[in-house]
Scaffold this active site. Structure first.
Site, mmCIF file in Angstrom:
data_model
loop_
_atom_site.group_PDB
_atom_site.id
_atom_site.type_symbol
_atom_site.label_atom_id
_atom_site.label_comp_id
_atom_site.label_asym_id
_atom_site.label_seq_id
_atom_site.Cartn_x
_atom_site.Cartn_y
_atom_site.Cartn_z
ATOM 1 N N LEU A 159 5.000 4.174 0.183
ATOM 2 C CA LEU A 159 5.867 5.511 0.258
ATOM 3 C C LEU A 159 5.900 6.721 0.280
ATOM 4 O O LEU A 159 6.190 7.662 0.704
ATOM 5 C CB LEU A 159 7.420 4.239 0.388
ATOM 6 C CG LEU A 159 7.946 3.985 1.311
ATOM 7 C CD1 LEU A 159 9.650 3.149 1.314
ATOM 8 C CD2 LEU A 159 7.462 3.967 2.947
ATOM 9 N N THR A 202 4.829 12.685 -9.038
ATOM 10 C CA THR A 202 4.628 12.395 -9.806
ATOM 11 C C THR A 202 3.835 10.976 -10.110
ATOM 12 O O THR A 202 3.767 10.334 -9.247
ATOM 13 C CB THR A 202 5.309 12.061 -10.698
ATOM 14 O OG1 THR A 202 6.370 11.699 -10.654
ATOM 15 C CG2 THR A 202 6.302 13.708 -10.738
ATOM 16 N N ASP A 248 4.410 7.657 -16.275
ATOM 17 C CA ASP A 248 5.076 6.209 -15.730
ATOM 18 C C ASP A 248 6.925 6.391 -15.705
ATOM 19 O O ASP A 248 7.152 7.033 -17.367
ATOM 20 C CB ASP A 248 4.203 5.480 -17.165
ATOM 21 C CG ASP A 248 4.662 4.063 -16.959
ATOM 22 O OD1 ASP A 248 5.809 4.464 -16.463
ATOM 23 O OD2 ASP A 248 3.902 2.706 -17.225
ATOM 24 N N ASN A 265 11.790 6.670 -6.374
ATOM 25 C CA ASN A 265 10.526 5.410 -5.416
ATOM 26 C C ASN A 265 9.089 4.748 -5.602
ATOM 27 O O ASN A 265 9.451 3.369 -5.211
ATOM 28 C CB ASN A 265 9.952 6.359 -4.548
ATOM 29 C CG ASN A 265 8.483 5.504 -3.597
ATOM 30 O OD1 ASN A 265 8.848 4.854 -2.758
ATOM 31 N ND2 ASN A 265 7.295 5.678 -4.118
ATOM 32 N N SER A 282 16.430 1.713 -2.569
ATOM 33 C CA SER A 282 16.732 0.688 -2.817
ATOM 34 C C SER A 282 16.375 0.064 -1.823
ATOM 35 O O SER A 282 14.893 -0.360 -1.428
ATOM 36 C CB SER A 282 18.287 0.438 -2.421
ATOM 37 O OG SER A 282 19.077 -0.635 -2.514
ATOM 38 N N TYR A 330 13.891 -8.657 -8.724
ATOM 39 C CA TYR A 330 13.958 -7.655 -8.300
ATOM 40 C C TYR A 330 15.247 -7.314 -7.503
ATOM 41 O O TYR A 330 15.438 -6.330 -7.572
ATOM 42 C CB TYR A 330 12.783 -7.746 -6.495
ATOM 43 C CG TYR A 330 12.622 -6.882 -5.735
ATOM 44 C CD1 TYR A 330 11.829 -5.495 -6.360
ATOM 45 C CD2 TYR A 330 13.309 -6.997 -4.504
ATOM 46 C CE1 TYR A 330 12.085 -4.316 -5.056
ATOM 47 C CE2 TYR A 330 13.029 -5.823 -3.405
ATOM 48 C CZ TYR A 330 12.508 -4.851 -4.050
ATOM 49 O OH TYR A 330 11.754 -3.527 -3.275
ATOM 50 N N LYS A 368 17.690 -4.118 -7.437
ATOM 51 C CA LYS A 368 18.171 -2.744 -6.373
ATOM 52 C C LYS A 368 19.868 -3.257 -6.288
ATOM 53 O O LYS A 368 20.360 -2.110 -5.895
ATOM 54 C CB LYS A 368 18.155 -4.022 -5.061
ATOM 55 C CG LYS A 368 16.202 -3.633 -5.249
ATOM 56 C CD LYS A 368 15.226 -2.219 -5.169
ATOM 57 C CE LYS A 368 14.115 -1.579 -5.172
ATOM 58 N NZ LYS A 368 13.178 -0.274 -5.033
ATOM 59 N N THR A 381 3.481 -1.380 3.418
ATOM 60 C CA THR A 381 3.084 -0.977 2.771
ATOM 61 C C THR A 381 1.921 -1.675 2.238
ATOM 62 O O THR A 381 2.413 -3.164 2.236
ATOM 63 C CB THR A 381 3.755 -0.145 1.511
ATOM 64 O OG1 THR A 381 4.499 -0.959 1.042
ATOM 65 C CG2 THR A 381 5.247 1.066 2.751
HETATM 66 N N1 LIG Z 1 7.679 -2.684 0.971
HETATM 67 C C1 LIG Z 1 8.861 -2.801 1.733
HETATM 68 O O1 LIG Z 1 8.671 -3.594 2.072
HETATM 69 C C2 LIG Z 1 9.826 -2.053 0.230
HETATM 70 C C3 LIG Z 1 11.135 -3.106 1.574
HETATM 71 C C4 LIG Z 1 12.217 -1.496 0.750
HETATM 72 C C5 LIG Z 1 12.333 -1.751 -0.210
HETATM 73 N N2 LIG Z 1 10.868 -1.439 -1.085
HETATM 74 C C6 LIG Z 1 10.626 -0.141 -2.214
HETATM 75 O O2 LIG Z 1 9.806 1.107 -1.895
HETATM 76 C C7 LIG Z 1 9.514 1.463 -2.662
HETATM 77 C C8 LIG Z 1 8.220 2.227 -2.684
HETATM 78 O O3 LIG Z 1 7.501 0.692 -2.472
HETATM 79 P P1 LIG Z 1 5.920 0.506 -1.721
HETATM 80 O O4 LIG Z 1 6.307 -0.550 -0.511
HETATM 81 O O5 LIG Z 1 5.857 1.572 -1.099
HETATM 82 O O6 LIG Z 1 5.427 -0.169 -2.408
HETATM 83 P P2 LIG Z 1 3.393 -0.151 -3.077
HETATM 84 O O7 LIG Z 1 2.695 0.697 -1.170
HETATM 85 O O8 LIG Z 1 3.074 -0.504 -3.735
HETATM 86 O O9 LIG Z 1 3.534 1.499 -4.016
HETATM 87 C C9 LIG Z 1 4.622 1.312 -5.041
HETATM 88 C C10 LIG Z 1 4.120 2.581 -5.579
HETATM 89 O O10 LIG Z 1 5.514 2.500 -7.054
HETATM 90 C C11 LIG Z 1 4.194 3.306 -8.152
HETATM 91 N N3 LIG Z 1 4.636 2.781 -8.720
HETATM 92 C C12 LIG Z 1 4.916 1.413 -9.983
HETATM 93 N N4 LIG Z 1 5.700 1.126 -11.002
HETATM 94 C C13 LIG Z 1 5.632 1.809 -11.638
HETATM 95 C C14 LIG Z 1 5.517 2.791 -12.759
HETATM 96 N N5 LIG Z 1 6.032 2.493 -14.239
HETATM 97 N N6 LIG Z 1 5.987 4.362 -12.861
HETATM 98 C C15 LIG Z 1 5.325 5.030 -11.844
HETATM 99 N N7 LIG Z 1 4.889 4.821 -10.827
HETATM 100 C C16 LIG Z 1 4.950 2.810 -10.161
HETATM 101 C C17 LIG Z 1 2.893 2.727 -7.572
HETATM 102 O O11 LIG Z 1 1.992 2.797 -8.830
HETATM 103 P P3 LIG Z 1 0.517 2.061 -9.101
HETATM 104 O O12 LIG Z 1 -0.712 2.870 -7.803
HETATM 105 O O13 LIG Z 1 0.364 3.123 -10.484
HETATM 106 O O14 LIG Z 1 0.769 1.491 -9.611
HETATM 107 C C18 LIG Z 1 2.754 3.075 -6.675
HETATM 108 O O15 LIG Z 1 2.550 4.168 -6.331
HETATM 109 C C19 LIG Z 1 10.142 0.933 -4.045
HETATM 110 O O16 LIG Z 1 10.730 1.354 -5.200
HETATM 111 C C20 LIG Z 1 10.144 -0.570 -3.275
HETATM 112 O O17 LIG Z 1 10.842 -0.983 -3.896
HETATM 113 C C21 LIG Z 1 9.580 -1.119 -0.105
#
Ligand SMILES: NC(=O)c1ccc[n+]([C@@H]2O[C@H](COP(=O)([O-])OP(=O)(O)OC[C@H]3O[C@@H](n4cnc5c(N)ncnc54)[C@H](OP(=O)(O)O)[C@@H]3O)[C@@H](O)[C@H]2O)c1
Length: 271
Positions: A13, A31, A54, A81, A132, A146, A150, A181
């Site tokens: 995202l 970032t 980070d 995010n 969230s 998790y 949240k 994602t």
């Molecule tokens: N996908 C879903 O179904 C879903 C549903 C509800 C909520 N969310 C939320 O959406 C947000 C984004 O997730 P996503 O679905 O886009 O997942 P994603 O594709 O796995 O992306 C996660 C991102 O978070 C970064 N990240 C993880 N730990 C970090 C840290 N310590 N410092 C900085 N960056 C960090 C990752 O960077 P690296 O590449 O360095 O690991 C990556 O850029 C999250 O908060 C997640 O909980 C996702």
């Protein structure tokens, strides 16, 4: 042109938001842990400001936030995010799982808010979008850690929103369902304890099948951008048919429980 600051922009995202915003002419302070991951986004000149971050490093987080406001002048929208998930029964989790996930999803998000709020107040307002989840209202067995993060960040923002509204700062809790994602391929898995190995309630397997995830990454990002542009944005943005169904069911069940305890609740007042 609006200026955005986003955490976790390497993929998923955060990356999608960055690309859509740059494509529409906005400026992004992106970032991420490894800035080389954005090497493919050349050609945007000073509309793309990139710094390594980070979110578990609070000192660095404050430095990056301060530098972004100092160098970019004004930041209209901050998107918290960065995040990930851990699957495992509570008894299967290691101490490191607990410390690292809370440091990233919960403490990192709280400290980002604390770093940006003085700047947003000083500039007379802004928007904070906190990613969230529908999992901030309901819970899957095997995903307790998790959900802790949240539900925790939901409570933080519930109190925060009225604190900040007098300063023109509006907050939005973004609550997606399952979105396609890299989240599920990045999820960490605790070692399975024999006592829980055959518990059907706990999600195991390599990944949630993609066809079971209704959420479209591009549409979720676009909805977030639209919401941030509203004069009076909602405090919560529920995204996805699964999010609607599961949150509706969870809140309905809880309200029914509250009603069932009405007499008991009143019975413990001083008479
Ligand atoms: N996908 C879903 O179904 C879903 C549903 C509800 C909520 N969310 C939320 O959406 C947000 C984004 O997730 P996503 O679905 O886009 O997942 P994603 O594709 O796995 O992306 C996660 C991102 O978070 C970064 N990240 C993880 N730990 C970090 C840290 N310590 N410092 C900085 N960056 C960090 C990752 O960077 P690296 O590449 O360095 O690991 C990556 O850029 C999250 O908060 C997640 O909980 C996702």
């Amino acid at each position: 042109m609006k200026t955005w600051l986003i955490t976790g922009t390497s993929r998923g995202l955060g990356r999608e938001l960055t690309e859509q915003l740059l494509a529409r002419g906005d400026r992004v302070a992106a970032t991420l842990r490894d800035p080389s991951r954005l090497a493919g986004l050349a050609g945007y000149g000073d509309r793309l400001w990139v710094r390594p971050l980070d979110v578990t490093d609070t000192v660095r987080l404050r430095e990056v936030v301060d530098a972004a406001f100092a160098e970019l002048g004004r930041i209209d929208v901050v998107v918290s995010n960065a995040g990930y998930g851990v699957i495992g029964a509570a008894e299967e989790l290691t101490d490191d799982h607990i410390d690292d996930l809370i440091a990233t999803n919960l403490t990192g998000s709280i400290q980002l808010v604390r770093a940006v709020v003085p700047h947003l107040r000083a500039q007379g307002g802004g928007r904070i979008l906190q990613v969230s989840s529908m999992g901030g209202h309901m819970a899957f067995p095997g995903f307790s850690l998790y959900h802790t993060t949240k539900w925790g960040i939901e409570g933080f923002f519930e109190a925060l929103a009225p604190e900040l509204e007098p300063f023109g700062v509006r907050t939005i809790l973004v609550e997606p369902g399952m979105v396609r994602t890299s989240f599920y391929s990045a999820v960490q898995r605790a070692a399975v304890h024999a006592a829980y190995a055959s518990n059907p309630a706990i999600m195991r397997g390599d990944a949630v099948p993609v066809e079971d995830m209704p959420g479209d990454q591009a549409k979720v990002a676009a909805a977030m951008i639209d919401a941030a542009g509203l004069d009076a944005p909602p405090r919560r943005l529920l995204l996805g048919s699964d999010a609607y169904g599961r949150v509706h069911a969870a809140l309905s069940d809880r309200l029914a429980d509250v009603e069932a305890q009405k007499d008991l609740a009143h019975s413990t007042d001083v008479s």
